[in-house]
Scaffold this motif. Structure first.
Motif, PDB file in Angstrom:
ATOM      1  N   HIS A   1       0.859  -1.188   0.000  1.00  0.00           N
ATOM      2  CA  HIS A   1       0.000   0.000   0.000  1.00  0.00           C
ATOM      3  C   HIS A   1       0.891   1.232   0.000  1.00  0.00           C
ATOM      4  CE1 HIS A   1      -2.884   3.016   1.267  1.00  0.00           C
ATOM      5  NE2 HIS A   1      -3.845   2.145   1.007  1.00  0.00           N
ATOM      6  N   PRO A   2       0.541   2.266  -0.739  1.00  0.00           N
ATOM      7  CA  PRO A   2       1.397   3.452  -0.784  1.00  0.00           C
ATOM      8  C   PRO A   2       1.599   4.128   0.576  1.00  0.00           C
ATOM      9  CG  PRO A   2      -0.578   3.753  -2.131  1.00  0.00           C
ATOM     10  CD  PRO A   2      -0.599   2.354  -1.643  1.00  0.00           C
ATOM     11  N   ALA A   3       0.703   3.923   1.526  1.00  0.00           N
ATOM     12  CA  ALA A   3       0.858   4.538   2.850  1.00  0.00           C
ATOM     13  C   ALA A   3       2.060   3.983   3.609  1.00  0.00           C
ATOM     14  CB  ALA A   3      -0.416   4.333   3.676  1.00  0.00           C
ATOM     15  N   ALA A   4       2.606   2.860   3.164  1.00  0.00           N
ATOM     16  CA  ALA A   4       3.758   2.256   3.839  1.00  0.00           C
ATOM     17  C   ALA A   4       5.071   2.954   3.473  1.00  0.00           C
ATOM     18  CB  ALA A   4       3.842   0.775   3.494  1.00  0.00           C
ATOM     19  N   PHE A   5       5.029   3.851   2.506  1.00  0.00           N
ATOM     20  CA  PHE A   5       6.250   4.491   2.026  1.00  0.00           C
ATOM     21  C   PHE A   5       6.462   5.855   2.665  1.00  0.00           C
ATOM     22  CE2 PHE A   5       5.261   1.308  -1.009  1.00  0.00           C
ATOM     23  CZ  PHE A   5       6.475   0.862  -1.498  1.00  0.00           C
ATOM     24  N   ASP A   6       7.704   6.230   2.823  1.00  0.00           N
ATOM     25  CA  ASP A   6       8.077   7.533   3.361  1.00  0.00           C
ATOM     26  C   ASP A   6       8.240   8.495   2.182  1.00  0.00           C
ATOM     27  OD1 ASP A   6       9.180   9.739   4.601  1.00  0.00           O
ATOM     28  OD2 ASP A   6      10.594   8.578   5.826  1.00  0.00           O
ATOM     29  N   TRP A   7       7.108   8.974   1.684  1.00  0.00           N
ATOM     30  CA  TRP A   7       7.116   9.840   0.502  1.00  0.00           C
ATOM     31  C   TRP A   7       7.894  11.131   0.715  1.00  0.00           C
ATOM     32  CZ3 TRP A   7       6.130   7.510  -3.780  1.00  0.00           C
ATOM     33  CH2 TRP A   7       5.293   6.396  -3.780  1.00  0.00           C
TER      34      TRP A   7
END
Length: 162
Positions: free
Chosen positions: A13-19
């Motif tokens: 899920h993209p929320a797991a990344f430190d954007w």
């Protein structure tokens, strides 16, 4: 997060990344700076305490599942490529990698694929193809590689005229 919470995290899920960190690092590399790229520890489901120094270069390649997901990251890209690979090929690659490199069982890879990987691909990754300048069907081919090479050389020449 506790180790148990980390194991339950959906890393597809993209929320797991430190954007914010990723975009800051790409901006720094674009400005000619060296960054300390975090190293992820798959056994502990977290970043390790170590990092890898990464020097700036004329060409920066951001590869992975989500490079075209974040708008601020996309804005920094000169060329956006979506590599379209058949689902069965993606699954087999993941199965082999997770078993050999991460010590996972076949059943755990299948369960994860069905519960998170495939749904997240359909929800978040597949739609990013609309942001691509170029879509490579079934991976790379000679014509596509030649086209990409020509474009990259052109971009370098525009940025670094001799």
């Amino acid at each position: 997060l506790t180790p148990q919470q980390r194991r339950l995290t959906n890393y597809d899920h993209p929320a797991a990344f430190d954007w914010p960190l990723l975009t800051a690092h790409i901006a720094a590399l674009r400005n000619g700076e060296t960054i300390n790229m975090p190293i992820y520890d798959f056994a502990a489901d977290t970043r390790s305490n170590q990092s890898t120094p990464l020097k700036s270069a004329p060409v920066i390649v951001i590869e992975g599942l989500f490079p075209l997901y974040d708008a601020s990251l996309r804005e920094m890209m000169s060329l956006k490529i979506f590599v379209d690979t058949d689902p069965d090929v993606r699954f087999i690659r993941r199965l082999r990698r997770d078993i050999t490199e991460r010590g996972r069982s076949t059943e755990s890879v299948i369960t994860q694929y069905l519960s998170t990987v495939r749904p997240m691909h359909n929800q978040f990754i597949e739609p990013t193809r609309r942001h691509a300048d170029l879509i490579l069907p079934h991976g790379a081919n000679v014509a596509a590689v030649d086209m990409i090479t020509t474009k990259v050389v052109s971009l370098i020449e525009d940025e670094c005229p001799t």
